[in-house]
Write a protein that holds these residues in place. Structure first.
Motif, PDB file in Angstrom:
ATOM      1  N   ASP A   1       0.952  -1.281   0.031  1.00  0.00           N
ATOM      2  CA  ASP A   1       0.027   0.099  -0.035  1.00  0.00           C
ATOM      3  C   ASP A   1       0.775   1.401  -0.092  1.00  0.00           C
ATOM      4  OD1 ASP A   1      -2.112  -1.432   0.219  1.00  0.00           O
ATOM      5  OD2 ASP A   1      -2.368  -1.589   2.398  1.00  0.00           O
ATOM      6  N   TYR A   2       1.930   1.339   0.988  1.00  0.00           N
ATOM      7  CA  TYR A   2       3.032   2.467   0.803  1.00  0.00           C
ATOM      8  C   TYR A   2       3.632   2.783  -0.691  1.00  0.00           C
ATOM      9  CZ  TYR A   2       2.472   3.318   5.800  1.00  0.00           C
ATOM     10  OH  TYR A   2       1.893   4.049   6.976  1.00  0.00           O
ATOM     11  N   ALA A   3       3.795   1.474  -1.242  1.00  0.00           N
ATOM     12  CA  ALA A   3       4.441   1.609  -2.637  1.00  0.00           C
ATOM     13  C   ALA A   3       3.458   2.409  -3.348  1.00  0.00           C
ATOM     14  CB  ALA A   3       4.968   0.197  -2.823  1.00  0.00           C
ATOM     15  N   LEU A   4       2.168   1.878  -3.334  1.00  0.00           N
ATOM     16  CA  LEU A   4       1.365   2.385  -4.484  1.00  0.00           C
ATOM     17  C   LEU A   4       0.978   3.767  -3.932  1.00  0.00           C
ATOM     18  CD1 LEU A   4      -1.280  -0.395  -4.631  1.00  0.00           C
ATOM     19  CD2 LEU A   4       0.115   0.270  -6.574  1.00  0.00           C
ATOM     20  N   LEU A   5       0.950   4.204  -2.755  1.00  0.00           N
ATOM     21  CA  LEU A   5       0.593   5.572  -2.211  1.00  0.00           C
ATOM     22  C   LEU A   5       1.782   6.496  -2.650  1.00  0.00           C
ATOM     23  CD1 LEU A   5      -1.535   4.768   1.094  1.00  0.00           C
ATOM     24  CD2 LEU A   5      -2.257   5.769  -1.142  1.00  0.00           C
ATOM     25  N   GLY A   6       2.964   6.230  -2.465  1.00  0.00           N
ATOM     26  CA  GLY A   6       4.340   6.830  -2.605  1.00  0.00           C
ATOM     27  C   GLY A   6       4.155   7.137  -4.151  1.00  0.00           C
ATOM     28  N   GLN A   7       3.802   6.311  -5.074  1.00  0.00           N
ATOM     29  CA  GLN A   7       3.543   6.392  -6.408  1.00  0.00           C
ATOM     30  C   GLN A   7       2.704   7.435  -6.683  1.00  0.00           C
ATOM     31  OE1 GLN A   7       2.731   2.848  -8.560  1.00  0.00           O
ATOM     32  NE2 GLN A   7       4.558   2.755  -9.491  1.00  0.00           N
ATOM     33  N   ARG A   8       1.450   7.181  -5.999  1.00  0.00           N
ATOM     34  CA  ARG A   8       0.491   8.327  -6.324  1.00  0.00           C
ATOM     35  C   ARG A   8       0.814   9.732  -5.821  1.00  0.00           C
ATOM     36  NH1 ARG A   8      -5.464   8.507  -3.332  1.00  0.00           N
ATOM     37  NH2 ARG A   8      -6.073  10.421  -4.244  1.00  0.00           N
ATOM     38  N   PHE A   9       1.488   9.882  -4.827  1.00  0.00           N
ATOM     39  CA  PHE A   9       1.937  11.047  -4.273  1.00  0.00           C
ATOM     40  C   PHE A   9       3.303  11.561  -4.695  1.00  0.00           C
ATOM     41  CE2 PHE A   9      -1.519   9.473  -1.259  1.00  0.00           C
ATOM     42  CZ  PHE A   9      -2.498  10.639  -1.523  1.00  0.00           C
ATOM     43  N   GLY A  10       3.806  10.665  -5.511  1.00  0.00           N
ATOM     44  CA  GLY A  10       5.332  11.251  -5.746  1.00  0.00           C
ATOM     45  C   GLY A  10       6.407  11.414  -4.810  1.00  0.00           C
ATOM     46  N   LEU A  11       6.034  10.369  -3.860  1.00  0.00           N
ATOM     47  CA  LEU A  11       6.985  10.066  -2.535  1.00  0.00           C
ATOM     48  C   LEU A  11       7.548   8.765  -2.565  1.00  0.00           C
ATOM     49  CD1 LEU A  11       4.179  11.687  -0.195  1.00  0.00           C
ATOM     50  CD2 LEU A  11       6.231  12.876  -1.026  1.00  0.00           C
ATOM     51  N   ALA A  12       8.794   8.938  -1.688  1.00  0.00           N
ATOM     52  CA  ALA A  12       9.271   7.285  -1.395  1.00  0.00           C
ATOM     53  C   ALA A  12       8.505   6.813  -0.544  1.00  0.00           C
ATOM     54  CB  ALA A  12      10.704   7.834  -0.952  1.00  0.00           C
ATOM     55  N   PRO A  13       8.369   5.520  -0.756  1.00  0.00           N
ATOM     56  CA  PRO A  13       7.566   4.430   0.006  1.00  0.00           C
ATOM     57  C   PRO A  13       7.843   4.326   1.395  1.00  0.00           C
ATOM     58  CG  PRO A  13       7.914   3.259  -1.996  1.00  0.00           C
ATOM     59  CD  PRO A  13       8.785   4.691  -1.796  1.00  0.00           C
ATOM     60  N   GLU A  14       9.105   4.491   1.674  1.00  0.00           N
ATOM     61  CA  GLU A  14       9.868   4.667   2.868  1.00  0.00           C
ATOM     62  C   GLU A  14       9.506   5.782   3.636  1.00  0.00           C
ATOM     63  OE1 GLU A  14      12.040   4.537   0.159  1.00  0.00           O
ATOM     64  OE2 GLU A  14      11.533   2.601  -0.120  1.00  0.00           O
ATOM     65  N   ASP A  15       9.085   6.869   3.245  1.00  0.00           N
ATOM     66  CA  ASP A  15       8.781   8.193   3.751  1.00  0.00           C
ATOM     67  C   ASP A  15       7.399   8.148   4.141  1.00  0.00           C
ATOM     68  OD1 ASP A  15       8.888  10.743   4.703  1.00  0.00           O
ATOM     69  OD2 ASP A  15       9.560  11.515   3.032  1.00  0.00           O
ATOM     70  N   LYS A  16       7.165   7.280   5.104  1.00  0.00           N
ATOM     71  CA  LYS A  16       5.671   7.173   5.792  1.00  0.00           C
ATOM     72  C   LYS A  16       5.253   8.478   6.377  1.00  0.00           C
ATOM     73  CE  LYS A  16       6.420   2.245   6.132  1.00  0.00           C
ATOM     74  NZ  LYS A  16       6.458   0.993   6.985  1.00  0.00           N
ATOM     75  N   ARG A  17       6.079   9.302   7.046  1.00  0.00           N
ATOM     76  CA  ARG A  17       5.378  10.463   7.572  1.00  0.00           C
ATOM     77  C   ARG A  17       4.734  11.407   6.507  1.00  0.00           C
ATOM     78  NH1 ARG A  17       3.065  11.772  11.837  1.00  0.00           N
ATOM     79  NH2 ARG A  17       2.079  13.375  10.867  1.00  0.00           N
ATOM     80  N   LYS A  18       5.530  11.491   5.302  1.00  0.00           N
ATOM     81  CA  LYS A  18       5.110  12.359   4.283  1.00  0.00           C
ATOM     82  C   LYS A  18       3.895  11.773   3.750  1.00  0.00           C
ATOM     83  CE  LYS A  18       9.178  15.037   3.293  1.00  0.00           C
ATOM     84  NZ  LYS A  18      10.109  15.408   2.078  1.00  0.00           N
ATOM     85  N   ILE A  19       3.855  10.627   3.490  1.00  0.00           N
ATOM     86  CA  ILE A  19       2.740   9.765   2.862  1.00  0.00           C
ATOM     87  C   ILE A  19       1.324   9.916   3.714  1.00  0.00           C
ATOM     88  CG2 ILE A  19       1.692   7.515   2.277  1.00  0.00           C
ATOM     89  CD1 ILE A  19       4.535   6.781   1.351  1.00  0.00           C
ATOM     90  N   LYS A  20       1.650   9.849   5.130  1.00  0.00           N
ATOM     91  CA  LYS A  20       0.469   9.900   6.069  1.00  0.00           C
ATOM     92  C   LYS A  20      -0.170  11.516   6.001  1.00  0.00           C
ATOM     93  CE  LYS A  20      -0.888   9.813  10.788  1.00  0.00           C
ATOM     94  NZ  LYS A  20      -0.408   9.762  12.227  1.00  0.00           N
ATOM     95  N   ASP A  21       1.001  12.581   5.688  1.00  0.00           N
ATOM     96  CA  ASP A  21       0.444  13.902   5.619  1.00  0.00           C
ATOM     97  C   ASP A  21      -0.264  14.061   4.504  1.00  0.00           C
ATOM     98  OD1 ASP A  21       1.854  14.740   8.095  1.00  0.00           O
ATOM     99  OD2 ASP A  21       3.547  15.221   6.807  1.00  0.00           O
ATOM    100  N   ALA A  22       0.047  13.456   3.217  1.00  0.00           N
ATOM    101  CA  ALA A  22      -0.928  13.570   1.843  1.00  0.00           C
ATOM    102  C   ALA A  22      -2.014  12.802   2.282  1.00  0.00           C
ATOM    103  CB  ALA A  22       0.153  12.705   1.022  1.00  0.00           C
ATOM    104  N   LEU A  23      -2.100  11.576   2.911  1.00  0.00           N
ATOM    105  CA  LEU A  23      -3.346  10.985   2.867  1.00  0.00           C
ATOM    106  C   LEU A  23      -4.518  11.800   3.916  1.00  0.00           C
ATOM    107  CD1 LEU A  23      -2.217   7.363   4.034  1.00  0.00           C
ATOM    108  CD2 LEU A  23      -3.299   8.280   1.789  1.00  0.00           C
ATOM    109  N   HIS A  24      -3.764  12.509   4.779  1.00  0.00           N
ATOM    110  CA  HIS A  24      -4.367  13.208   5.945  1.00  0.00           C
ATOM    111  C   HIS A  24      -5.103  14.753   4.806  1.00  0.00           C
ATOM    112  CE1 HIS A  24      -4.623  16.810   8.692  1.00  0.00           C
ATOM    113  NE2 HIS A  24      -5.328  15.768   9.459  1.00  0.00           N
ATOM    114  N   GLU A  25      -4.456  15.052   4.031  1.00  0.00           N
ATOM    115  CA  GLU A  25      -4.923  16.399   2.984  1.00  0.00           C
ATOM    116  C   GLU A  25      -6.060  15.714   2.063  1.00  0.00           C
ATOM    117  OE1 GLU A  25      -4.526  19.428   3.377  1.00  0.00           O
ATOM    118  OE2 GLU A  25      -3.330  19.158   5.047  1.00  0.00           O
ATOM    119  N   THR A  26      -5.868  14.423   1.825  1.00  0.00           N
ATOM    120  CA  THR A  26      -6.659  13.644   0.714  1.00  0.00           C
ATOM    121  C   THR A  26      -7.931  13.685   1.390  1.00  0.00           C
ATOM    122  OG1 THR A  26      -5.023  12.743  -0.369  1.00  0.00           O
ATOM    123  CG2 THR A  26      -7.312  11.842  -0.627  1.00  0.00           C
TER     124      THR A  26
END
Length: 113
Positions: A72-97
Motif C-alpha cells: 500500500d505504501y508503495a502504491l501511495l508513494g507512486q500516487r503522491f510522488g513520494l518514496a514509499p519509505e517516507d511514511k510520515r510524508k505519505i501520512k500527511d498526504a493522506l490526511h490532506e486527501t
C-alpha cells in the motif's frame, strides 16, 4: 490465590465482561450504525444506549484508522510522488486527501478547518 496489583484492580470487572454478538438483518445493523454516527457514538455505545445501559465517555481524540501494508505504501508513494519509505510524508498526504474528500462531501464542521 494470587492477588492482582492495585494498578490492575480496575480491570477486574472488565475481565469478567463478556462480548455479545447479535446476528441481525442488515437493516438493523445499518440503523444502529447510522444512529451511532448521528449521535457521535461508537456502535457499541449506541447499542448500550438503546438497551438503557451506561456508556463510556466519548473519545477525547476521535480518529480514523486504516491498516496499510508495504505494498500500500508503495502504491501511495507512486500516487503522491513520494518514496514509499517516507511514511510520515505519505501520512500527511493522506490526511490532506481525507480533508479534501470531506470538503467535497460538504461534511459538517469542515468549513471551520
Amino acid at each position: 490465590m494470587v492477588r492482582s496489583s492495585a494498578r490492575w484492580s480496575g480491570s477486574d470487572a472488565a475481565l469478567r465482561s463478556v462480548q455479545v454478538a447479535f446476528d441481525v438483518e442488515k437493516q438493523v445493523i445499518d440503523a444502529v450504525r447510522y444512529a451511532a454516527f448521528k449521535n457521535q457514538l461508537s456502535p457499541s455505545d449506541q447499542i448500550r444506549t438503546i438497551l438503557g445501559l451506561p456508556c463510556t465517555t466519548r473519545p477525547v481524540r476521535p480518529r480514523l484508522t486504516v491498516t496499510l501494508s508495504d505494498a500500500d505504501y508503495a502504491l501511495l508513494g507512486q500516487r503522491f510522488g513520494l518514496a514509499p519509505e517516507d511514511k510520515r510524508k505519505i501520512k500527511d498526504a493522506l490526511h490532506e486527501t481525507l480533508i479534501a474528500f470531506a470538503r467535497e462531501q460538504k461534511a459538517p464542521g469542515i468549513g471551520q478547518m
